[in-house]
Design a protein around this motif. Sequence first.
Motif, short mmCIF file in Angstrom:
data_model
loop_
_atom_site.label_atom_id
_atom_site.label_comp_id
_atom_site.label_asym_id
_atom_site.label_seq_id
_atom_site.Cartn_x
_atom_site.Cartn_y
_atom_site.Cartn_z
N ILE A 37 82.59 14.68 149.20
CA ILE A 37 82.09 14.45 147.68
C ILE A 37 80.75 13.69 147.84
CG2 ILE A 37 82.64 12.46 145.87
CD1 ILE A 37 85.56 13.07 146.49
N SER A 171 85.49 8.36 144.84
CA SER A 171 85.53 9.11 143.92
C SER A 171 85.45 8.59 142.53
CB SER A 171 86.97 10.04 143.86
OG SER A 171 88.09 9.06 144.14
N CYS A 172 85.92 7.39 142.33
CA CYS A 172 85.77 6.40 141.04
C CYS A 172 84.18 6.22 141.17
CB CYS A 172 86.45 5.21 141.13
SG CYS A 172 88.20 5.15 141.00
N MET A 174 81.75 7.79 141.88
CA MET A 174 80.99 9.13 141.43
C MET A 174 81.47 9.49 140.31
SD MET A 174 79.00 10.44 143.30
CE MET A 174 78.67 11.07 144.73
N TRP A 175 82.54 9.44 139.81
CA TRP A 175 83.01 9.59 138.21
C TRP A 175 82.28 8.81 137.53
CZ3 TRP A 175 86.26 13.30 136.63
CH2 TRP A 175 86.98 13.26 135.47
N CYS A 176 81.97 7.48 137.84
CA CYS A 176 81.36 6.63 136.70
C CYS A 176 79.83 6.69 136.49
CB CYS A 176 81.70 5.14 137.07
SG CYS A 176 83.30 4.72 137.18
N THR A 177 79.34 7.40 137.97
CA THR A 177 77.84 7.26 137.81
C THR A 177 77.42 8.92 137.83
OG1 THR A 177 77.82 7.37 140.16
CG2 THR A 177 77.30 5.30 138.99
N TRP A 178 78.26 9.81 137.32
CA TRP A 178 78.03 11.00 137.60
C TRP A 178 76.67 11.56 137.16
CZ3 TRP A 178 78.70 14.75 140.81
CH2 TRP A 178 78.55 15.97 140.35
N ARG A 179 76.61 11.28 135.49
CA ARG A 179 75.51 11.60 134.64
C ARG A 179 74.17 11.17 135.73
NH1 ARG A 179 75.34 13.59 130.04
NH2 ARG A 179 77.20 14.46 129.30
N GLN A 181 73.83 10.43 138.72
CA GLN A 181 73.57 11.15 140.00
C GLN A 181 72.98 12.50 139.83
OE1 GLN A 181 73.90 10.10 142.85
NE2 GLN A 181 75.28 8.42 143.09
N HIS A 244 78.95 19.91 139.72
CA HIS A 244 80.13 19.42 139.66
C HIS A 244 81.12 20.55 140.44
CE1 HIS A 244 79.85 21.29 135.48
NE2 HIS A 244 81.35 21.56 135.76
N TRP A 248 83.54 20.23 143.73
CA TRP A 248 84.92 20.66 144.02
C TRP A 248 85.05 21.61 145.12
CZ3 TRP A 248 88.51 17.69 142.55
CH2 TRP A 248 88.38 16.97 141.08
#
Lengths: 430, 315
Positions: A37, A171-172, A174-179, A181, A244, A248
Motif C-alpha cells: 500500500i 490503509s486508513c 491512505m484512504w483519508c489522504t488519497w486525493r 497523495q 488506485h 490493489w
Amino acid sequence: MIALTADTTFMSWLDSIGPLHGWAIATAVVVSACCAIVGTPLVVRRMSLLGDAISHAVLPGLVVAVLLGAQPGGIGVLVGATAAAMVTVWFTRFLYRQAGLWEDASVGVSFTTLFAAGVLLVTISGSRVDLDPGCVLYGILELVPFDTVDLYGWDIPRAFLSASFVLLLVSCGMWCTWRWQLFTAFDCDAAKAAGVPTVAVTVGLLVGVSLATVAGFVAVGAILVVAMLVVPAAAAERLVHRLHHAVWLAVMIAVVGAIGGYLLAWRFGTSAAGMMAVVLGVEYVIAILVAPDDGVVARLVSKLVYLWRVQCEDRLASFWRAEESGYARHESTVGGLVDRWLRVNGQVQKQENALVLTPQGRVNAEVIVRSHRLWETWLGRHVDLPVDHLHPPAEWIEHHLGEQVRKRIENELGNEDVDPHGSVIPREKR
Amino acid sequence: MIHLAFVMAFLPYNTLVVASGVAAVGCAAGVIGTFGVLRKRALVGDAAAHATLVGVALALLVTGQRNLAVLLVGGLVSAMVAIVLLVLIRKFTRTRDDAATAIVLSVSFGLGITLISGMVSRGIPGSGGLERFLLGHTASLTANDALLLGTVSVVGVLCIVVGLKEATMVAFDPDFAAASGWPAATLDLVLIALIAVMVVVGLPAAGAVLVTALVVIPPAVARQWTERLIPMLVIAGLVGFLSALSGVVISSLAVQVPTGPVVVLVATAFLVLSIFGAPCRGILWRTRAVSSLSSEFLTKTEVGVATPTGTERRP
C-alpha cells in the motif's frame, strides 16, 4: 465424489501445514499488504531508494527503543523506528543540500551509516536486545507463532497483532489522504500551488513507509522489506494505469508472493523471507513480460502483426502491378503463407492455376499503390532526390498513409496523374 | 597515531598482514569509488554488492571448497550479472531507474539468502561460514587471503593510474568522450567492472550489506576538501585506507564485533568532520564567510557603494 476427494486432500494439506504455519503465513500476508500500500506511491514518486534507506535505518531506532525499555512489537518500537526513519530522511537531505553530495551518494552514505550504527548497537548490547544480526538481515518469520500474547482467551502472535495494527493505520491514512497523495504523486508543484500541504503529504507517506518497515522488520528483515515495498508496486504499475488500481494489484501481487514464498520455503527448507523476495522477483519478471502496453510480449506481438501486414500489403500490390503490366500472375504452386492468408481473406482467388485479385483485393491493392506513387511524386517535387532514390522511402510509407493524407497530397500536387517513373497514379475509389 | 602504532606493534603477524591487505582494499575502493560517484553510479555498486551473495553461495555449492579466491570469483560473476540485468531493465522496461536498482538489489539478496539458508539446512560443509560475508568479518581471514585482496587492490589502482585520462573523460563527460572518438561505452563498462571488482574484494572487510560504503563515503569526504580530481583521488584513497585499517584493528581486538559497521562508522566520522570543518566548503567556514561578507556589504552600502560583491565597479 471428485470434489469431496479434492476437499479432503485440501483439508489434510491444511492440517499438515498446521496452525503455526498458518499464523506465520497470515503475518507475512498482512506485512506484505502494508508494504504494498505505501510502496506504490513511493515507486510512482521515484522515492524507491528512500524506501531502501528507511528500511535499513529503522534498525538503530528499534534497538534504542528496546534499550530504553519498549516492548518488542509494541507502540514504543514503532515510535522509535519512525523517529530513526525521519533522521535518515533529514540526514540524506542534509548531505544533499549542505555537503553538496550527489543524490544517490547521499542516500548511500546515510543508510550505510545508520545501519552500521544499528548493527553495532545490537552486537554491543548483546543479550539485552533480543535480536541477532542474522534476524536483522532476514527476519524470523518461522519463529513468529511462538511469541504470542493472550487476547480474550486467544493466543495471538505479537508480530501479527502489531502488523494488523499498522495495516489498519496505513490503509486508513491512505484512504483519508488519497486525493492529496494522488495529486502530489503526479504533479507536486501543481498540488502545492493548489493549496495541498505537499510537505505534510510526503512526510505522512514516509511515516507510513517506516511503520510498514517496522512491521515487516520482524517478519522478513531489513533488506527484504525493500523487496516488499518496491517489487509489487513496480510490477503493478507496469500492468495497470490508474494509481488506485495499481495499489490493489500491488497488494494482490504481494499477497501471492508472501503465500507462495512461504510455502516454497517450507517445501525446500530455506529462509522464508528470501524465498518471498525471489517469488516477488519472478512475479515482476512475468509482469514486465506480459505488460499490455510496453511488455516484451506485447511489443513482440505488435511487431510481428506489423511485419505480417506489410508482407500481405506488399504481395497485394505486386499482384496489382502484375495486372497493370498486362499479364496475370502465374503461380505453379499456391504456396506461401501470405498467399494462403490473402485467399482466406478473399483478396485473391484462384483462376485456372493462377492467382488473380478479387474486386475487393483490387481496391485494397490500389490504395497501396496509390499511396506509393503519390509519395514518390511528392518527394520528387519537393525534395531534391534523384529519381532512383524515390522508391525506398515510398516503399516504407505506403503502409502508413491514411485517406486524408492521400487527399491532401493529391490537392497539393494539383492534377498530376503520373509518378516520376512514368506510371499512372490510380484514382481513389469511393 | 602513536597509540595506533603501539597497538599494531603488539598484534600478531597474521593480523598485521590482514590489516595491511584490507587497508589496501579500502584505499583502492576509495580511489575507484571516486569515479563511480562522479559518474553517479553509487547505488549500482550497492545492487552489485547485494548480488554477490548469490555467486558466493553458488561457488561453494559447485566447487565444494571454501577457498576465498573461488568464492570471490563467484561473487564477481553474479555481481556482473546483476549489473547487466539492471541495465536491461532500465533499457527495455519503463520501470524507473531507482525502482530498478531497488528491485535488483532486494531480489538478488533474497536469492542469496535463500541459497545460503537452504545449504545450511542441508548441512553442506562450509555453508555456515557464509554468513560472515553479510556483515564482514576480517578476524577469520588468513595471511594468504589478505595477500590476494591486497594484490587485486593494487592492480585495480594501477588500472586507474594507467587509464587516468580515459577514466576522467568518461566520468565527467561521456558524451564528449564519445564524440571525440574515445570508445566511451567500453571505458564505461571497464569502470563499472572495476567498481564490481572493488565491491567483491571489499566483501570480507565490510560484508555485502555495507560494502557500498567503502566506495561511496571516502569520495564524499574527499569532495569536501578539494575541487580537483587528483587531490580528490588521493584523499579518498587515504580515507578509505584509514577507515578499513581501524575497522580491522578494532574487530581484531573485539572478535564478536563485525568489521563492516566499524569501517562504515569511522568513515562517516571523517565525513561529518569534513562537512563541518573543511576549508571553503565546510559549514563553519561558510558561516564565517557569509557573516563577514554581509557585514562588509552593509558598511559598503552605508557609504553609498551598492555593489553586492563588495568590489567597486569603475567606469
